[in-house]
Design an enzyme around this catalytic site. Sequence first.
Site, PDB file in Angstrom:
ATOM      1  N   ASP A  45     -62.314  44.134  44.010  1.00  0.00           N
ATOM      2  CA  ASP A  45     -61.409  45.261  44.225  1.00  0.00           C
ATOM      3  C   ASP A  45     -62.058  46.242  45.185  1.00  0.00           C
ATOM      4  O   ASP A  45     -63.271  46.451  45.145  1.00  0.00           O
ATOM      5  CB  ASP A  45     -61.117  45.960  42.886  1.00  0.00           C
ATOM      6  CG  ASP A  45     -59.996  45.272  42.133  1.00  0.00           C
ATOM      7  OD1 ASP A  45     -59.132  44.659  42.797  1.00  0.00           O
ATOM      8  OD2 ASP A  45     -59.992  45.335  40.898  1.00  0.00           O
ATOM      9  N   HIS A  66     -71.140  38.589  37.795  1.00  0.00           N
ATOM     10  CA  HIS A  66     -70.025  38.738  38.726  1.00  0.00           C
ATOM     11  C   HIS A  66     -70.584  39.144  40.095  1.00  0.00           C
ATOM     12  O   HIS A  66     -71.549  39.918  40.169  1.00  0.00           O
ATOM     13  CB  HIS A  66     -69.061  39.842  38.259  1.00  0.00           C
ATOM     14  CG  HIS A  66     -68.314  39.494  37.004  1.00  0.00           C
ATOM     15  ND1 HIS A  66     -67.016  39.902  36.785  1.00  0.00           N
ATOM     16  CD2 HIS A  66     -68.668  38.785  35.909  1.00  0.00           C
ATOM     17  CE1 HIS A  66     -66.610  39.475  35.604  1.00  0.00           C
ATOM     18  NE2 HIS A  66     -67.602  38.790  35.048  1.00  0.00           N
ATOM     19  N   HIS A 117     -62.195  33.829  26.577  1.00  0.00           N
ATOM     20  CA  HIS A 117     -63.134  34.801  27.159  1.00  0.00           C
ATOM     21  C   HIS A 117     -62.622  36.207  26.825  1.00  0.00           C
ATOM     22  O   HIS A 117     -61.529  36.591  27.244  1.00  0.00           O
ATOM     23  CB  HIS A 117     -63.174  34.602  28.682  1.00  0.00           C
ATOM     24  CG  HIS A 117     -64.202  35.438  29.389  1.00  0.00           C
ATOM     25  ND1 HIS A 117     -65.558  35.287  29.200  1.00  0.00           N
ATOM     26  CD2 HIS A 117     -64.073  36.437  30.299  1.00  0.00           C
ATOM     27  CE1 HIS A 117     -66.218  36.142  29.962  1.00  0.00           C
ATOM     28  NE2 HIS A 117     -65.336  36.868  30.644  1.00  0.00           N
ATOM     29  N   GLU A 138     -67.070  39.412  28.125  1.00  0.00           N
ATOM     30  CA  GLU A 138     -67.354  40.171  29.352  1.00  0.00           C
ATOM     31  C   GLU A 138     -67.861  41.558  28.979  1.00  0.00           C
ATOM     32  O   GLU A 138     -67.295  42.225  28.109  1.00  0.00           O
ATOM     33  CB  GLU A 138     -66.099  40.312  30.221  1.00  0.00           C
ATOM     34  CG  GLU A 138     -66.388  41.087  31.511  1.00  0.00           C
ATOM     35  CD  GLU A 138     -65.146  41.413  32.317  1.00  0.00           C
ATOM     36  OE1 GLU A 138     -64.634  40.516  33.004  1.00  0.00           O
ATOM     37  OE2 GLU A 138     -64.689  42.579  32.259  1.00  0.00           O
ATOM     38  N   SER A 180     -66.566  33.491  24.712  1.00  0.00           N
ATOM     39  CA  SER A 180     -67.492  34.151  25.640  1.00  0.00           C
ATOM     40  C   SER A 180     -67.031  35.592  25.784  1.00  0.00           C
ATOM     41  O   SER A 180     -65.897  35.928  25.421  1.00  0.00           O
ATOM     42  CB  SER A 180     -67.506  33.421  26.981  1.00  0.00           C
ATOM     43  OG  SER A 180     -66.191  33.307  27.492  1.00  0.00           O
ATOM     44  N   PHE A 236     -53.464  50.042  33.246  1.00  0.00           N
ATOM     45  CA  PHE A 236     -54.266  49.013  33.893  1.00  0.00           C
ATOM     46  C   PHE A 236     -53.389  47.783  34.189  1.00  0.00           C
ATOM     47  O   PHE A 236     -53.454  47.197  35.279  1.00  0.00           O
ATOM     48  CB  PHE A 236     -55.439  48.667  32.972  1.00  0.00           C
ATOM     49  CG  PHE A 236     -56.464  47.776  33.589  1.00  0.00           C
ATOM     50  CD1 PHE A 236     -56.882  47.979  34.894  1.00  0.00           C
ATOM     51  CD2 PHE A 236     -57.035  46.734  32.863  1.00  0.00           C
ATOM     52  CE1 PHE A 236     -57.831  47.151  35.480  1.00  0.00           C
ATOM     53  CE2 PHE A 236     -57.987  45.904  33.428  1.00  0.00           C
ATOM     54  CZ  PHE A 236     -58.383  46.113  34.739  1.00  0.00           C
TER      55      PHE A 236
HETATM   56  P1  FAD Z   1     -58.451  36.011  45.106  1.00  0.00           P
HETATM   57  O1  FAD Z   1     -58.117  35.016  44.076  1.00  0.00           O
HETATM   58  O2  FAD Z   1     -59.177  35.529  46.283  1.00  0.00           O
HETATM   59  O3  FAD Z   1     -57.122  36.732  45.598  1.00  0.00           O
HETATM   60  C1  FAD Z   1     -56.201  37.278  44.659  1.00  0.00           C
HETATM   61  C2  FAD Z   1     -54.781  36.841  44.992  1.00  0.00           C
HETATM   62  O4  FAD Z   1     -54.427  37.336  46.279  1.00  0.00           O
HETATM   63  C3  FAD Z   1     -54.676  35.326  45.040  1.00  0.00           C
HETATM   64  O5  FAD Z   1     -54.174  34.832  43.800  1.00  0.00           O
HETATM   65  C4  FAD Z   1     -53.732  35.069  46.196  1.00  0.00           C
HETATM   66  O6  FAD Z   1     -52.425  34.959  45.699  1.00  0.00           O
HETATM   67  C5  FAD Z   1     -53.814  36.321  47.052  1.00  0.00           C
HETATM   68  N1  FAD Z   1     -54.646  36.097  48.254  1.00  0.00           N
HETATM   69  C6  FAD Z   1     -55.839  36.693  48.535  1.00  0.00           C
HETATM   70  N2  FAD Z   1     -56.282  36.305  49.746  1.00  0.00           N
HETATM   71  C7  FAD Z   1     -55.351  35.438  50.226  1.00  0.00           C
HETATM   72  C8  FAD Z   1     -55.231  34.693  51.434  1.00  0.00           C
HETATM   73  N3  FAD Z   1     -56.143  34.781  52.413  1.00  0.00           N
HETATM   74  N4  FAD Z   1     -54.139  33.906  51.582  1.00  0.00           N
HETATM   75  C9  FAD Z   1     -53.199  33.809  50.618  1.00  0.00           C
HETATM   76  N5  FAD Z   1     -53.256  34.496  49.446  1.00  0.00           N
HETATM   77  C10 FAD Z   1     -54.317  35.298  49.259  1.00  0.00           C
HETATM   78  N6  FAD Z   1     -63.229  43.062  40.370  1.00  0.00           N
HETATM   79  C11 FAD Z   1     -64.399  43.682  40.673  1.00  0.00           C
HETATM   80  O7  FAD Z   1     -64.441  44.505  41.605  1.00  0.00           O
HETATM   81  N7  FAD Z   1     -65.531  43.424  39.951  1.00  0.00           N
HETATM   82  C12 FAD Z   1     -65.566  42.507  38.957  1.00  0.00           C
HETATM   83  O8  FAD Z   1     -66.603  42.291  38.340  1.00  0.00           O
HETATM   84  C13 FAD Z   1     -64.355  41.807  38.632  1.00  0.00           C
HETATM   85  N8  FAD Z   1     -64.318  40.854  37.668  1.00  0.00           N
HETATM   86  C14 FAD Z   1     -63.174  40.123  37.463  1.00  0.00           C
HETATM   87  C15 FAD Z   1     -63.202  39.043  36.559  1.00  0.00           C
HETATM   88  C16 FAD Z   1     -62.058  38.264  36.361  1.00  0.00           C
HETATM   89  C17 FAD Z   1     -62.113  37.111  35.393  1.00  0.00           C
HETATM   90  C18 FAD Z   1     -60.854  38.573  37.072  1.00  0.00           C
HETATM   91  C19 FAD Z   1     -59.616  37.746  36.850  1.00  0.00           C
HETATM   92  C20 FAD Z   1     -60.830  39.635  37.973  1.00  0.00           C
HETATM   93  C21 FAD Z   1     -61.978  40.411  38.190  1.00  0.00           C
HETATM   94  N9  FAD Z   1     -62.003  41.464  39.109  1.00  0.00           N
HETATM   95  C22 FAD Z   1     -63.182  42.127  39.379  1.00  0.00           C
HETATM   96  C23 FAD Z   1     -60.771  41.871  39.793  1.00  0.00           C
HETATM   97  C24 FAD Z   1     -60.642  41.169  41.155  1.00  0.00           C
HETATM   98  O9  FAD Z   1     -61.712  41.539  41.996  1.00  0.00           O
HETATM   99  C25 FAD Z   1     -59.337  41.603  41.780  1.00  0.00           C
HETATM  100  O10 FAD Z   1     -58.238  41.090  41.087  1.00  0.00           O
HETATM  101  C26 FAD Z   1     -59.236  41.303  43.270  1.00  0.00           C
HETATM  102  O11 FAD Z   1     -58.127  42.025  43.785  1.00  0.00           O
HETATM  103  C27 FAD Z   1     -59.052  39.817  43.560  1.00  0.00           C
HETATM  104  O12 FAD Z   1     -60.238  39.130  43.489  1.00  0.00           O
HETATM  105  P2  FAD Z   1     -60.206  37.508  43.363  1.00  0.00           P
HETATM  106  O13 FAD Z   1     -61.491  36.949  43.753  1.00  0.00           O
HETATM  107  O14 FAD Z   1     -59.658  37.100  42.074  1.00  0.00           O
HETATM  108  O15 FAD Z   1     -59.177  37.259  44.552  1.00  0.00           O
END
Ligand code: FAD
Length: 288
Positions: free
Chosen positions: A101, A69, A259, A9, A7, A210
């Site tokens: 982010d 996303h 991916h 991105e 897949s 990065f």
């Molecule tokens: P989460 O998994 O919710 O949090 C990340 C980490 O922080 C967790 O592993 C955990 O250890 C810790 N954490 C967070 N909240 C808590 C809590 N309340 N309690 C305990 N631990 C916590 N960013 C964008 O802006 N746009 C995109 O399109 C985008 N696409 C992405 C696609 C993929 C496949 C990946 C892996 C990342 C992508 N990102 C994107 C980056 C992502 O938004 C960032 O890494 C962001 O900082 C974390 O988002 P998440 O949903 O993975 O976070």
Amino acid sequence: MKTPNISFEFFPPQSLDASFRLWETVRELAPLDPSFVSVTYGAGGTTRELTHDAVQTIHKHYGLNVAAHLTCVDASREDTLAIAKDYAKTGVTDIVALRGDPPKGAAGFVPHEDGFSSSVELIEALAETGDFNIRVGAYPDPHPESADLDANVAWLKRKVDAGANSAITQFFFEDDTFFRFRDKCEKAGIDVPIIPGILPIENWKGVRKFAERCGTEIPNWLNDAFEKAVRDGREDLLATALCSELCTDLIDGGVEDLHFYTLNNPALTRDVARALGITPRVVLQDVA
Ligand code: FAD
């Protein structure tokens, strides 16, 4: 070696020139028959409309299964769910649900006053509708905000318990990093597919920066190899060879799905796919 499911991105274009680059990338990679493609949502929620338009166009014109996303940044719960519902109405039911982010320059994630405060809340709300296949992010090198690898895995378990159907990992450089993470996830009772995110390295300087920001471990041997390759003008050759080897090792270790972070540049991804035995589906009317 078994041929993996692949897949891709893409990111949404922000200029006419970038649009041409995206469509060229989709046109080149679509014949590799991806199981799905995904379209990112700009940091800080900055590409809401562009992401939406790119998702719809790819879905409509290429007939590909598109995962949109969606992040929690700078939007109310109502607005975020409205975007998802609008996707579902047009047949796009795959969502990569992320906390997201923060905008450039911001110190960290601050929830919108009426917004979701974490990825878990967004996943729960999407799961409640029953309309979506929910994918989430996962971090084999722990996310910079997680206390350690265990906390990182525990948080992924919460995302799965909230309704995630699969996870896509952040990129990493060594197969051991992925396998260690996969084993920990299994022990923690995470039973959904974890798809490795693969970054073909197009520009080592940029990727290193990065990686440092994402908390991705950079092995010394890799840095040395790229510094020499950049000096000798054979960065692409090294990138293709190393990425193909990483994918082969992952497949040998039982991985069935990969991916690719294409960065809207099809060449390296296409070459790696070819090295893995994946060749374009040829449509007769295109060559006749
Ligand atoms: P989460 O998994 O919710 O949090 C990340 C980490 O922080 C967790 O592993 C955990 O250890 C810790 N954490 C967070 N909240 C808590 C809590 N309340 N309690 C305990 N631990 C916590 N960013 C964008 O802006 N746009 C995109 O399109 C985008 N696409 C992405 C696609 C993929 C496949 C990946 C892996 C990342 C992508 N990102 C994107 C980056 C992502 O938004 C960032 O890494 C962001 O900082 C974390 O988002 P998440 O949903 O993975 O976070």
